[in-house]
Design a protein around this motif. Structure first.
Motif, PDB file in Angstrom:
ATOM      1  N   ALA A  76      14.336  10.577 -17.991  1.00  0.00           N
ATOM      2  CA  ALA A  76      14.586  11.552 -16.974  1.00  0.00           C
ATOM      3  C   ALA A  76      13.577  12.783 -16.939  1.00  0.00           C
ATOM      4  N   VAL A  77      12.981  13.046 -18.120  1.00  0.00           N
ATOM      5  CA  VAL A  77      11.713  13.966 -17.777  1.00  0.00           C
ATOM      6  C   VAL A  77      10.444  13.154 -17.484  1.00  0.00           C
ATOM      7  N   ALA A  78      10.566  11.706 -17.584  1.00  0.00           N
ATOM      8  CA  ALA A  78       9.580  11.021 -17.045  1.00  0.00           C
ATOM      9  C   ALA A  78       9.431  10.737 -15.704  1.00  0.00           C
ATOM     10  N   THR A  79      10.865  10.784 -15.221  1.00  0.00           N
ATOM     11  CA  THR A  79      10.927  10.558 -13.678  1.00  0.00           C
ATOM     12  C   THR A  79      10.758  11.923 -12.956  1.00  0.00           C
ATOM     13  N   VAL A  80      10.705  13.174 -13.611  1.00  0.00           N
ATOM     14  CA  VAL A  80      10.356  14.314 -13.047  1.00  0.00           C
ATOM     15  C   VAL A  80       8.713  14.172 -13.084  1.00  0.00           C
ATOM     16  N   PHE A  81       7.999  13.908 -14.022  1.00  0.00           N
ATOM     17  CA  PHE A  81       6.586  13.969 -13.939  1.00  0.00           C
ATOM     18  C   PHE A  81       6.213  12.816 -12.881  1.00  0.00           C
ATOM     19  N   LEU A  82       6.912  11.621 -12.574  1.00  0.00           N
ATOM     20  CA  LEU A  82       6.698  10.802 -11.806  1.00  0.00           C
ATOM     21  C   LEU A  82       6.659  11.272 -10.411  1.00  0.00           C
ATOM     22  N   ALA A  83       7.710  12.368 -10.143  1.00  0.00           N
ATOM     23  CA  ALA A  83       7.894  12.743  -8.775  1.00  0.00           C
ATOM     24  C   ALA A  83       6.842  13.786  -8.273  1.00  0.00           C
ATOM     25  N   PHE A  84       6.427  14.543  -9.395  1.00  0.00           N
ATOM     26  CA  PHE A  84       5.304  15.352  -9.310  1.00  0.00           C
ATOM     27  C   PHE A  84       4.020  14.675  -9.059  1.00  0.00           C
ATOM     28  N   GLY A  85       3.652  13.498  -9.769  1.00  0.00           N
ATOM     29  CA  GLY A  85       2.451  12.877  -9.752  1.00  0.00           C
ATOM     30  C   GLY A  85       2.565  12.092  -8.442  1.00  0.00           C
ATOM     31  N   ILE A  86       3.462  11.541  -7.954  1.00  0.00           N
ATOM     32  CA  ILE A  86       3.644  10.842  -6.529  1.00  0.00           C
ATOM     33  C   ILE A  86       3.538  12.026  -5.446  1.00  0.00           C
ATOM     34  N   THR A  87       4.072  12.941  -5.702  1.00  0.00           N
ATOM     35  CA  THR A  87       3.963  14.027  -4.352  1.00  0.00           C
ATOM     36  C   THR A  87       2.574  14.675  -4.506  1.00  0.00           C
ATOM     37  N   TYR A  88       1.956  14.990  -5.626  1.00  0.00           N
ATOM     38  CA  TYR A  88       0.577  15.384  -5.529  1.00  0.00           C
ATOM     39  C   TYR A  88      -0.404  14.496  -5.115  1.00  0.00           C
ATOM     40  N   ARG A  89      -0.470  13.211  -5.544  1.00  0.00           N
ATOM     41  CA  ARG A  89      -1.421  12.173  -4.880  1.00  0.00           C
ATOM     42  C   ARG A  89      -1.231  11.930  -3.627  1.00  0.00           C
TER      43      ARG A  89
END
Length: 376
Positions: A76-89
């Motif tokens: 779940a923590v990894a999916t939150v980081f995934l959401a941040f990374g995708i939105t950022y890039r």
């Protein structure tokens, strides 16, 4: 119109040439460019906002964490980081002049009522053929298309199962406490009941294994190709081309080994395999926005651009070459390209009005006239 026999300037020296003839309207000024720092700040704020929304959705969707499995917390923590990374890039990507123009044109075509009335089936057909079945890859190689399909549908199936389970949105409960009857619940509401010993029940509990088989088949083909194909070997990079394939294979193989351990080894080595599987999944999710797999996120935006070009063709807005009269592309697409070139301060946007063959002829004439004559 230019005379075909008259030499013209090269693109590098054509900033003084007229853009589109005497009757063309004046070109609009280039768009104001954002500073890199401003883009990064805006992307960071967007990523943080999406992370907050995802955390709220996890808490509410799991009924205030009642259905949340603490053993799946790293995922779940990894999916939150995934959401941040995708939105950022993604935010940084669409901040560039070319991507921003295509992004806006795509959404404008998507929400156009006139486009829907004129071609109501165009968007669903493009989503199915361009995004789902990726028919454009078949022109390169049928084997590569098949491998792409295996990886694509395997990853889609795995994501549809893994993410809701990780967030506590999906739960499987047994009314008797010991089976074989199970209820599948979404957000606490019962969706369906099934027998775990039936074929449907086997598919429900082994969906990730089926996804792993699909991914292994597709990723193995690409690994083989990158070891044998000279063209692939010449341009490949280990971190960019091989690491994503290795990550997919490790995730899929360790996932299958978990099932093998529980069924045939009575849980032998399960803890080690579970940790290895978790590490590989977390690494892949965090790496995804900044590696080769980011094109998965970019691809839907291309559907909007295809719709933009398709609707222009339906209106017969075809732009023809200024020199030979052959069709180049749709008029809105050429105008969009010229606008992007002006935004980038490329002072030869009028060259978008010529077909590739005429560009080569005109460049050759310019070379003979302005360069080679100096050697006489």
């Amino acid at each position: 119109m230019n005379d075909p026999s008259e030499p013209t300037q090269s693109p590098q020296a054509s900033s003084a040439a007229p853009a589109a003839g005497p009757s063309a309207p004046p070109a609009p000024p280039p768009a104001r460019q954002e500073t890199p720092g401003a883009v990064r700040r805006r992307a960071s704020l967007a990523g943080a906002a999406v992370c907050v929304l995802l955390i709220i959705a996890i808490v509410l969707g799991s009924r205030l964490l009642t259905d949340f499995d603490s053993a799946l917390l790293p995922y779940a923590v990894a999916t939150v980081f995934l959401a941040f990374g995708i939105t950022y890039r993604y935010t940084v990507w669409i901040s560039s002049p070319g991507a921003r123009r295509l992004f806006r044109q795509g959404w404008r075509s998507f929400f156009s009522a006139a486009n829907f009335r004129r071609a109501p089936t165009a968007l669903p057909r493009m989503i199915a053929t361009y995004l789902g079945f990726q028919k454009f890859l078949g022109a390169r190689s049928h084997a590569r298309w098949a491998a792409h399909q295996l990886i694509f549908w395997g990853c889609v199936l795995a994501a549809l199962i893994t993410f809701p389970l990780t967030w506590g949105w999906f739960t499987f409960t047994s009314p008797t406490g010991s089976g074989p009857g199970y209820d599948m619940r979404i957000w606490g509401f019962k969706v369906l009941g099934f027998d775990a010993l039936s074929f449907f029940g086997w598919v429900m509990f082994h969906g990730l294994d089926l996804a792993a088989v699909l991914v292994i088949a597709g990723a193995s083909y690409f690994m083989w190709r990158r070891m044998k194909d000279r063209g692939a070997i010449t341009g490949q990079r280990f971190a960019y081309d091989l690491i994503p394939l290795i990550a997919l294979l490790v995730i899929s193989v360790t996932g299958l080994l978990l099932t093998f351990s529980s069924i045939f080894l009575h849980g032998g080595g399960y803890e080690f395999l579970a940790i290895l599987h978790m590490v590989s999944v977390v690494f892949t999710l965090i790496h995804l926005p900044f590696g080769k797999f980011f094109h998965i996120v970019q691809r839907p935006a291309a559907v909007g651009m295809q719709l933009f070009k398709y609707t222009a063709r339906q209106d017969e807005q075809i732009f023809t070459c200024r020199r030979c009269g052959d069709p180049i592309d749709t008029t809105p697409y050429v105008e969009n390209l010229q606008g992007t070139m002006r935004d980038l301060k490329l002072d030869f946007d009028e060259w978008a009005q010529y077909c590739p063959r005429c560009k080569r002829v005109l460049r050759g004439n310019a070379y003979l006239t302005h360069v080679k004559k100096g050697f006489k």
